[in-house]
Design an enzyme around this catalytic site. Structure first.
Site, short mmCIF file in Angstrom:
data_model
loop_
_atom_site.label_atom_id
_atom_site.label_comp_id
_atom_site.label_asym_id
_atom_site.label_seq_id
_atom_site.Cartn_x
_atom_site.Cartn_y
_atom_site.Cartn_z
N SER A 1 -30.99 63.85 115.41
CA SER A 1 -30.17 63.78 114.21
C SER A 1 -28.88 63.02 114.48
O SER A 1 -28.36 63.04 115.61
CB SER A 1 -29.83 65.19 113.71
OG SER A 1 -28.88 65.15 112.65
N VAL B 1 -42.03 77.77 116.84
CA VAL B 1 -41.65 76.91 117.96
C VAL B 1 -40.72 77.60 118.95
O VAL B 1 -40.47 77.08 120.04
CB VAL B 1 -40.99 75.60 117.46
CG1 VAL B 1 -41.94 74.82 116.57
CG2 VAL B 1 -39.67 75.88 116.72
N TYR C 1 -25.88 73.21 115.22
CA TYR C 1 -26.91 72.22 114.91
C TYR C 1 -26.62 70.91 115.64
O TYR C 1 -27.52 70.31 116.23
CB TYR C 1 -26.96 71.98 113.40
CG TYR C 1 -28.02 70.99 112.97
CD1 TYR C 1 -29.34 71.38 112.86
CD2 TYR C 1 -27.68 69.68 112.65
CE1 TYR C 1 -30.33 70.48 112.45
CE2 TYR C 1 -28.63 68.77 112.24
CZ TYR C 1 -29.95 69.17 112.15
OH TYR C 1 -30.92 68.27 111.75
N ALA C 2 -25.37 70.47 115.60
CA ALA C 2 -25.00 69.22 116.26
C ALA C 2 -25.24 69.31 117.77
O ALA C 2 -25.77 68.37 118.39
CB ALA C 2 -23.53 68.89 115.98
N ALA C 3 -24.87 70.43 118.36
CA ALA C 3 -25.06 70.61 119.81
C ALA C 3 -26.54 70.61 120.16
O ALA C 3 -26.97 70.00 121.15
CB ALA C 3 -24.41 71.91 120.26
N ALA C 4 -27.34 71.29 119.35
CA ALA C 4 -28.77 71.36 119.62
C ALA C 4 -29.42 69.99 119.51
O ALA C 4 -30.24 69.60 120.36
CB ALA C 4 -29.44 72.34 118.65
N ASN D 1 -40.70 68.20 115.01
CA ASN D 1 -39.85 68.03 113.83
C ASN D 1 -39.17 69.32 113.37
O ASN D 1 -38.12 69.27 112.72
CB ASN D 1 -40.70 67.48 112.68
CG ASN D 1 -40.01 67.58 111.35
OD1 ASN D 1 -39.14 66.78 111.01
ND2 ASN D 1 -40.37 68.58 110.55
N GLY E 1 -43.08 72.04 111.83
CA GLY E 1 -42.23 72.10 110.64
C GLY E 1 -42.75 71.19 109.54
O GLY E 1 -41.99 70.51 108.86
#
Length: 253
Positions: free
Chosen positions: A145, A67, A159-162, A93, A16
């Site tokens: 993050s 990815v 996104y938070a879970a990942a 990233n 990324g």
């Protein structure tokens, strides 16, 4: 044997890296004397970014990398070892974020975000973790993050879970690879002062965000890049399984 002991020039792969934080990290690594492969879904943008670092292509190259495909990591690994002899550093990233209300997230949207952020990190760690272990040396830095630590306030649940999963995978791979000369660490940034942020966030919303941060400003991507450089160094051999926070005081532990 470490590159330092063997007196060889290190090579780093950053995913990324066509823009944003990834580009900043790649640039910092290059400044420190590493050869750098900037990879991205957008191969042309990655190539442009690499040419800015080194127009000759001797110390920087831009490559396509999805990815979400494990085989794609293996293919890039093989291209880099053919080009430069070896790879020593991987910075996972590449990320994908969506702002969606919790109950509006579809299965497809959830899978798409997790596929890039979590699965992509897993594939990178797996392919290069094995490669580094076989060589007896390697550095992996995963970009996590703040959202994965506090549940997210400005991003979606997917996104938070990942990103929470990225922090856990970091520990799992660190434990498994520690005795093979390979370190695996994570960096957990809060909101960063990136061009894309200022481009898509309204000034008043940005001001509200900054007001919520105890230090009163967005993070500096250059500092995150410096953290990645430090964790990637040969003398960082006793740091593994760590998650370094840089969030302006939004999350303290």
């Amino acid at each position: 044997m470490s590159p330092e002991a063997a007196d060889v020039r290190q090579t780093a792969l950053v995913t990324g890296a066509a823009g944003g934080l990834g580009r900043c990290i790649a640039g910092r690594l290059h400044e420190r004397g590493l050869r750098v492969a900037l990879t991205d879904l957008d191969a042309e943008a990655a190539a442009d970014a690499a040419r800015e670092l080194d127009p000759t292509g001797e110390s920087a190259v831009g490559l396509a990398l999805d990815v979400r495909e494990k085989d794609a990591f293996a293919a890039v690994r093989d291209r880099l070892t053919e080009r430069w002899g070896a790879v020593h550093v991987l910075v996972n990233n590449a990320g994908h974020s969506k702002v969606e209300a919790l109950m509006d997230i579809t299965p497809e949207s959830f899978s798409g975000v997790v596929d890039t952020n979590l699965n992509g990190t897993f594939y990178g760690c797996q392919v290069f973790g094995q490669y580094f272990a076989e060589r007896g040396y390697g550095r992996i830095v995963n970009i996590a993050s703040l959202a994965g630590q506090n549940g997210g306030t400005a991003t979606g649940a997917h996104y938070a879970a990942a990103k929470g999963g990225v922090a856990t995978l970091t520990k799992v791979f660190a434990r498994d690879l520690a005795h093979r000369g390979v370190t695996v660490n994570a960096i957990s940034p809060g909101p960063q002062d990136l061009p894309v942020v200022r481009r898509i966030v309204a000034p008043e919303k940005l001001a509200q965000t900054e007001a919520m941060i105890p230090v009163g400003r967005l993070g500096r991507p250059e500092f995150i890049a410096d953290m990645a450089v430090l964790l990637s160094s040969a003398h960082a051999d006793t740091v593994t399984g760590a998650c370094w926070d840089a969030n302006g005081g939004l999350y303290m532990r």
